[in-house]
Scaffold this active site. Structure first.
Site, mmCIF file in Angstrom:
data_model
loop_
_atom_site.group_PDB
_atom_site.id
_atom_site.type_symbol
_atom_site.label_atom_id
_atom_site.label_comp_id
_atom_site.label_asym_id
_atom_site.label_seq_id
_atom_site.Cartn_x
_atom_site.Cartn_y
_atom_site.Cartn_z
ATOM 1 N N ASP A 58 -5.267 3.372 9.121
ATOM 2 C CA ASP A 58 -5.239 2.506 7.935
ATOM 3 C C ASP A 58 -6.557 1.735 7.876
ATOM 4 O O ASP A 58 -7.042 1.222 8.883
ATOM 5 C CB ASP A 58 -4.053 1.531 8.014
ATOM 6 C CG ASP A 58 -3.740 0.899 6.673
ATOM 7 O OD1 ASP A 58 -2.641 1.126 6.150
ATOM 8 O OD2 ASP A 58 -4.616 0.178 6.132
ATOM 9 N N ILE A 59 -7.120 1.656 6.674
ATOM 10 C CA ILE A 59 -8.430 1.025 6.490
ATOM 11 C C ILE A 59 -8.338 -0.513 6.540
ATOM 12 O O ILE A 59 -9.348 -1.189 6.750
ATOM 13 C CB ILE A 59 -9.038 1.525 5.146
ATOM 14 C CG1 ILE A 59 -10.540 1.542 5.167
ATOM 15 C CG2 ILE A 59 -8.519 0.743 3.969
ATOM 16 C CD1 ILE A 59 -11.129 2.277 3.962
ATOM 17 N N GLN A 90 5.114 -0.612 -2.649
ATOM 18 C CA GLN A 90 4.206 0.526 -2.499
ATOM 19 C C GLN A 90 2.962 0.344 -3.351
ATOM 20 O O GLN A 90 3.053 -0.057 -4.520
ATOM 21 C CB GLN A 90 4.932 1.828 -2.900
ATOM 22 C CG GLN A 90 4.122 3.086 -2.621
ATOM 23 C CD GLN A 90 4.894 4.365 -2.896
ATOM 24 O OE1 GLN A 90 5.954 4.344 -3.518
ATOM 25 N NE2 GLN A 90 4.342 5.488 -2.447
ATOM 26 N N GLU A 91 1.796 0.653 -2.767
ATOM 27 C CA GLU A 91 0.523 0.534 -3.504
ATOM 28 C C GLU A 91 -0.147 1.886 -3.710
ATOM 29 O O GLU A 91 -0.876 2.083 -4.675
ATOM 30 C CB GLU A 91 -0.418 -0.417 -2.764
ATOM 31 C CG GLU A 91 0.094 -1.857 -2.833
ATOM 32 C CD GLU A 91 -0.792 -2.850 -2.105
ATOM 33 O OE1 GLU A 91 -1.758 -2.422 -1.430
ATOM 34 O OE2 GLU A 91 -0.498 -4.051 -2.205
ATOM 35 N N HIS A 150 4.011 7.764 2.518
ATOM 36 C CA HIS A 150 3.370 7.449 3.804
ATOM 37 C C HIS A 150 4.234 6.490 4.602
ATOM 38 O O HIS A 150 4.928 5.649 4.042
ATOM 39 C CB HIS A 150 1.965 6.871 3.611
ATOM 40 C CG HIS A 150 1.909 5.658 2.738
ATOM 41 N ND1 HIS A 150 1.911 5.730 1.372
ATOM 42 C CD2 HIS A 150 1.845 4.338 3.043
ATOM 43 C CE1 HIS A 150 1.850 4.511 0.856
ATOM 44 N NE2 HIS A 150 1.818 3.637 1.866
ATOM 45 N N PHE A 151 4.136 6.643 5.911
ATOM 46 C CA PHE A 151 4.774 5.737 6.857
ATOM 47 C C PHE A 151 3.682 5.030 7.638
ATOM 48 O O PHE A 151 2.748 5.672 8.125
ATOM 49 C CB PHE A 151 5.684 6.506 7.836
ATOM 50 C CG PHE A 151 6.988 6.934 7.232
ATOM 51 C CD1 PHE A 151 7.056 8.014 6.366
ATOM 52 C CD2 PHE A 151 8.159 6.260 7.532
ATOM 53 C CE1 PHE A 151 8.259 8.406 5.803
ATOM 54 C CE2 PHE A 151 9.371 6.651 6.980
ATOM 55 C CZ PHE A 151 9.422 7.723 6.111
ATOM 56 N N HIS A 152 3.798 3.695 7.747
ATOM 57 C CA HIS A 152 2.903 2.909 8.595
ATOM 58 C C HIS A 152 3.452 2.933 10.015
ATOM 59 O O HIS A 152 4.666 2.765 10.213
ATOM 60 C CB HIS A 152 2.877 1.444 8.138
ATOM 61 C CG HIS A 152 2.370 1.235 6.745
ATOM 62 N ND1 HIS A 152 1.127 0.721 6.475
ATOM 63 C CD2 HIS A 152 2.959 1.461 5.539
ATOM 64 C CE1 HIS A 152 0.976 0.626 5.158
ATOM 65 N NE2 HIS A 152 2.072 1.072 4.566
HETATM 66 P P1 5GP Z 1 1.458 0.656 0.743
HETATM 67 O O1 5GP Z 1 1.421 1.644 -0.389
HETATM 68 O O2 5GP Z 1 2.207 1.155 1.928
HETATM 69 O O3 5GP Z 1 1.908 -0.722 0.319
HETATM 70 O O4 5GP Z 1 -0.043 0.381 1.218
HETATM 71 C C1 5GP Z 1 -1.015 1.364 1.258
HETATM 72 C C2 5GP Z 1 -1.761 1.299 2.572
HETATM 73 O O5 5GP Z 1 -2.847 2.183 2.485
HETATM 74 C C3 5GP Z 1 -2.338 -0.087 2.930
HETATM 75 O O6 5GP Z 1 -1.960 -0.425 4.258
HETATM 76 C C4 5GP Z 1 -3.833 0.101 2.806
HETATM 77 O O7 5GP Z 1 -4.561 -0.648 3.749
HETATM 78 C C5 5GP Z 1 -4.004 1.587 3.015
HETATM 79 N N1 5GP Z 1 -5.141 2.144 2.278
HETATM 80 C C6 5GP Z 1 -5.448 1.925 0.975
HETATM 81 N N2 5GP Z 1 -6.552 2.622 0.626
HETATM 82 C C7 5GP Z 1 -6.936 3.303 1.736
HETATM 83 C C8 5GP Z 1 -8.009 4.206 1.998
HETATM 84 O O8 5GP Z 1 -8.837 4.514 1.150
HETATM 85 N N3 5GP Z 1 -8.081 4.718 3.239
HETATM 86 C C9 5GP Z 1 -7.182 4.403 4.227
HETATM 87 N N4 5GP Z 1 -7.355 4.972 5.414
HETATM 88 N N5 5GP Z 1 -6.156 3.552 4.020
HETATM 89 C C10 5GP Z 1 -6.037 3.008 2.789
#
Ligand code: 5GP
Length: 138
Positions: free
Chosen positions: A34-35, A97-98, A103-105
């Protein structure tokens, strides 16, 4: 629910149109760092085939992803000598979700240490070092 968008950021990572720090892959899944890590070693596991989240994933996609989630949970626990592992997963914007590719963290956790707040970009070199640590125990 909206359709899957093939131009979401994780689809671009899968096609290698944008860079990522990969730690593991098999035929069906990919794990990468994760970035914006909320703990050292924070990584993401995704299916290589398209779906937005748990709500439209097939049982086969979920089974494949969970196999890799478990493998990576063991790996981060060992690599970071962690006391526990947090696994997080969000569905649709209202669910937190963003990025709209399933995806799973996976985050190694230590007794008494909170997760860092979301939204802070990690240090690229440090993330690369953490990826190497994880790869070394796989
Ligand atoms: P979620 O959809 O689970 O709320 O969050 C998306 C996750 O993806 C976040 O933890 C964010 O840091 C990560 N993320 C967003 N853009 C990128 C990217 O370009 N590369 C990587 N490796 N992770 C990303």
């Amino acid at each position: 629910m909206a359709d899957y968008d093939p131009d979401n950021i994780f689809a671009k990572i899968l096609r290698e149109e944008i860079p990522s720090t990969r730690v593991f892959e098999d035929e069906e899944t990919l794990a990468f760092m994760d970035i914006m890590p909320r703990a050292d070693g924070h990584l993401l596991v995704i299916p290589k085939t398209p779906c937005r989240n748990v709500l439209d994933a097939t049982p086969e996609q979920l089974a494949a992803v969970m196999r890799t989630v478990q493998k990576m949970a063991h790996a981060v626990k060992t690599a970071f000598n962690a006391d526990g592992v947090t696994i997080q997963q969000f569905n649709e914007a209202a669910g937190g979700q963003e990025v709209f590719h399933l995806h799973f963290h996976v985050l190694p956790r230590h007794e008494g240490e909170s997760m860092r707040p979301p939204g802070s970009m990690g240090d690229f070199d440090l993330i690369a070092q953490h990826a190497e640590k994880i790869k070394s125990v796989l």
